[in-house]
Design an enzyme around this catalytic site. Structure first.
Site, PDB file in Angstrom:
ATOM      1  N   HIS A   1       0.694   5.247   1.222  1.00 56.42           N
ATOM      2  CA  HIS A   1      -0.002   6.244   2.034  1.00 56.42           C
ATOM      3  C   HIS A   1       0.006   7.566   1.264  1.00 56.42           C
ATOM      4  O   HIS A   1       1.073   8.006   0.816  1.00 56.42           O
ATOM      5  CB  HIS A   1       0.746   6.494   3.348  1.00 56.42           C
ATOM      6  CG  HIS A   1       0.827   5.304   4.255  1.00 56.42           C
ATOM      7  ND1 HIS A   1       0.022   5.170   5.361  1.00 56.42           N
ATOM      8  CD2 HIS A   1       1.620   4.201   4.237  1.00 56.42           C
ATOM      9  CE1 HIS A   1       0.330   4.034   5.988  1.00 56.42           C
ATOM     10  NE2 HIS A   1       1.296   3.427   5.324  1.00 56.42           N
TER      11      HIS A   1
ATOM     12  N   HIS B   1       0.836  -1.201   0.000  1.00 57.47           N
ATOM     13  CA  HIS B   1       0.000   0.000   0.000  1.00 57.47           C
ATOM     14  C   HIS B   1       0.866   1.244   0.000  1.00 57.47           C
ATOM     15  O   HIS B   1       1.961   1.251   0.554  1.00 57.47           O
ATOM     16  CB  HIS B   1      -0.954   0.025   1.198  1.00 57.47           C
ATOM     17  CG  HIS B   1      -0.288  -0.173   2.527  1.00 57.47           C
ATOM     18  ND1 HIS B   1       0.056  -1.427   3.000  1.00 57.47           N
ATOM     19  CD2 HIS B   1       0.115   0.706   3.479  1.00 57.47           C
ATOM     20  CE1 HIS B   1       0.637  -1.296   4.184  1.00 57.47           C
ATOM     21  NE2 HIS B   1       0.690  -0.017   4.500  1.00 57.47           N
TER      22      HIS B   1
HETATM   23  P1  5GP Z   1       1.962   0.345   7.345  1.00 59.80           P
HETATM   24  O1  5GP Z   1       1.805  -1.132   7.148  1.00 59.80           O
HETATM   25  O2  5GP Z   1       2.268   1.077   6.084  1.00 59.80           O
HETATM   26  O3  5GP Z   1       2.906   0.703   8.441  1.00 59.80           O
HETATM   27  O4  5GP Z   1       0.600   0.956   7.853  1.00 59.80           O
HETATM   28  C1  5GP Z   1      -0.621   0.313   7.817  1.00 59.80           C
HETATM   29  C2  5GP Z   1      -1.666   1.396   7.852  1.00 59.80           C
HETATM   30  O5  5GP Z   1      -2.927   0.786   7.799  1.00 59.80           O
HETATM   31  C3  5GP Z   1      -1.645   2.258   9.118  1.00 59.80           C
HETATM   32  O6  5GP Z   1      -1.546   3.624   8.755  1.00 59.80           O
HETATM   33  C4  5GP Z   1      -2.962   1.930   9.810  1.00 59.80           C
HETATM   34  O7  5GP Z   1      -3.531   3.067  10.414  1.00 59.80           O
HETATM   35  C5  5GP Z   1      -3.815   1.420   8.674  1.00 59.80           C
HETATM   36  N1  5GP Z   1      -4.773   0.401   9.063  1.00 59.80           N
HETATM   37  C6  5GP Z   1      -4.549  -0.668   9.879  1.00 59.80           C
HETATM   38  N2  5GP Z   1      -5.668  -1.426   9.983  1.00 59.80           N
HETATM   39  C7  5GP Z   1      -6.600  -0.821   9.211  1.00 59.80           C
HETATM   40  C8  5GP Z   1      -7.969  -1.139   8.907  1.00 59.80           C
HETATM   41  O8  5GP Z   1      -8.540  -2.117   9.365  1.00 59.80           O
HETATM   42  N3  5GP Z   1      -8.625  -0.290   8.063  1.00 59.80           N
HETATM   43  C9  5GP Z   1      -8.030   0.826   7.528  1.00 59.80           C
HETATM   44  N4  5GP Z   1      -8.773   1.584   6.725  1.00 59.80           N
HETATM   45  N5  5GP Z   1      -6.747   1.161   7.797  1.00 59.80           N
HETATM   46  C10 5GP Z   1      -6.049   0.330   8.618  1.00 59.80           C
END
Ligand code: 5GP
Length: 139
Positions: free
Chosen positions: A106, A104
């Site tokens: 951001h 993903h």
């Molecule tokens: P990363 O893996 O890039 O560190 O971040 C994962 C991102 O996913 C985080 O910013 C977190 O807030 C978001 N996130 C985690 N679980 C969920 C979810 O169930 N739904 C949504 N919409 N975002 C999520």
């Protein structure tokens, strides 16, 4: 080496419709929805429909269409939020800051003098819905 793609990760469940999300955009390559713990107003995630754990696992043929979707979503998020700038982040593996193991990007709208909020703080649901509606109307 790292573990294989886990189809039970939370974003895979969102892609399959098994978990809800506040969707703002979808096409053949990608799905975009609000981050539930936004680090800036309008923080949006763009995930590929192709299952890939991180950037290096993404098949090259799928990467181009996905990145076009990332760019399209970034433009709409910036426009909707009247952002002065955008921070676009992508993390790989735990050591790289990754928490959810489905690729993903951001998209974080930015304004002069406004710092990113700390990670891990749940956003207000009504405020997230409000931002999602704004972003949907900016495509
Ligand atoms: P990363 O893996 O890039 O560190 O971040 C994962 C991102 O996913 C985080 O910013 C977190 O807030 C978001 N996130 C985690 N679980 C969920 C979810 O169930 N739904 C949504 N919409 N975002 C999520």
């Amino acid at each position: 080496m790292h573990p294989p793609y886990d189809p039970q990760n939370i974003f895979a469940k969102i892609l399959r419709g098994e978990m809800p999300c506040m969707k703002v955009y979808e096409d053949d390559a990608a799905l975009a929805f609000m981050d539930i713990m936004p680090r800036s107003e309008g923080h949006t995630l763009v995930i590929p429909k192709t299952p890939a754990r991180g950037l290096l696992d993404m098949p090259a043929a799928a990467l181009g269409p996905y990145m076009q979707s990332v760019q399209k979503v970034a433009a709409a998020v910036g426009k909707a939020m009247r952002a002065e700038g955008l921070t676009i982040q992508q993390f790989n593996e735990t050591a790289g800051g990754q928490v959810v193991f489905h690729l993903h990007f951001h998209i974080q709208p930015r304004w002069e003098g406004v710092a990113l909020k700390p990670p891990g703080i749940m956003g207000d649901k009504a405020a997230l819905e409000d931002r999602a509606a704004l972003i949907r109307s900016a495509f």
